[in-house]
Scaffold this motif. Structure first.
Motif, PDB file in Angstrom:
ATOM      1  N   TYR A  61      -1.200  -9.095   8.014  1.00  0.00           N
ATOM      2  CA  TYR A  61      -2.261  -9.080   6.981  1.00  0.00           C
ATOM      3  C   TYR A  61      -3.364  -7.986   6.749  1.00  0.00           C
ATOM      4  CZ  TYR A  61       0.686 -12.713   5.059  1.00  0.00           C
ATOM      5  OH  TYR A  61       1.615 -13.809   4.599  1.00  0.00           O
ATOM      6  N   TRP A  64      -2.065  -4.478   6.918  1.00  0.00           N
ATOM      7  CA  TRP A  64      -1.727  -3.989   5.594  1.00  0.00           C
ATOM      8  C   TRP A  64      -3.098  -3.760   4.690  1.00  0.00           C
ATOM      9  CZ3 TRP A  64      -3.305  -5.002   0.622  1.00  0.00           C
ATOM     10  CH2 TRP A  64      -2.599  -4.424  -0.301  1.00  0.00           C
ATOM     11  N   HIS A  65      -4.239  -4.444   4.890  1.00  0.00           N
ATOM     12  CA  HIS A  65      -5.544  -4.149   4.318  1.00  0.00           C
ATOM     13  C   HIS A  65      -5.871  -3.034   4.725  1.00  0.00           C
ATOM     14  CE1 HIS A  65      -9.806  -4.540   3.590  1.00  0.00           C
ATOM     15  NE2 HIS A  65      -9.412  -4.988   2.733  1.00  0.00           N
ATOM     16  N   GLU A  67      -4.423  -0.392   6.033  1.00  0.00           N
ATOM     17  CA  GLU A  67      -3.706   0.658   5.640  1.00  0.00           C
ATOM     18  C   GLU A  67      -3.804   1.145   4.057  1.00  0.00           C
ATOM     19  OE1 GLU A  67       0.160   0.130   7.387  1.00  0.00           O
ATOM     20  OE2 GLU A  67      -0.598   0.606   9.377  1.00  0.00           O
ATOM     21  N   ASN A  68      -3.896  -0.017   3.277  1.00  0.00           N
ATOM     22  CA  ASN A  68      -3.680   0.252   1.930  1.00  0.00           C
ATOM     23  C   ASN A  68      -4.877  -0.096   1.014  1.00  0.00           C
ATOM     24  OD1 ASN A  68      -0.631   0.241   1.311  1.00  0.00           O
ATOM     25  ND2 ASN A  68      -1.012  -1.501   2.939  1.00  0.00           N
TER      26      ASN A  68
END
Length: 71
Positions: A61, A64-65, A67-68
């Protein structure tokens, strides 16, 4: 809902995190967007040396945060 997809942050840091101005590296060290001027760190109570302890299950998680969502 996954209990590993969350963390407690103070209101200021939560807002910065949600807007992608801060995130965290897998080792728990803070990642600070270059859109925040270093002179604003004290005003925003950002400690560049802070380090959080993440469980292994939280790392996807956080990755993901980072990278996005990070600006």
């Amino acid at each position: 809902m996954d209990v590993d997809n969350g963390m407690l942050l103070c209101p200021t840091h939560d807002a910065l995190f949600d807007k992608g101005f801060i995130s965290f590296n897998d080792d728990g060290s803070i990642y600070i967007s270059n859109k925040i001027d270093k002179r604003e760190y004290e005003l925003l109570n950002i400690n560049k040396d802070i380090k959080l302890n993440f469980k292994r299950e939280q790392l996807p998680y956080i990755k993901w945060h980072r990278e996005n969502e990070v600006q």
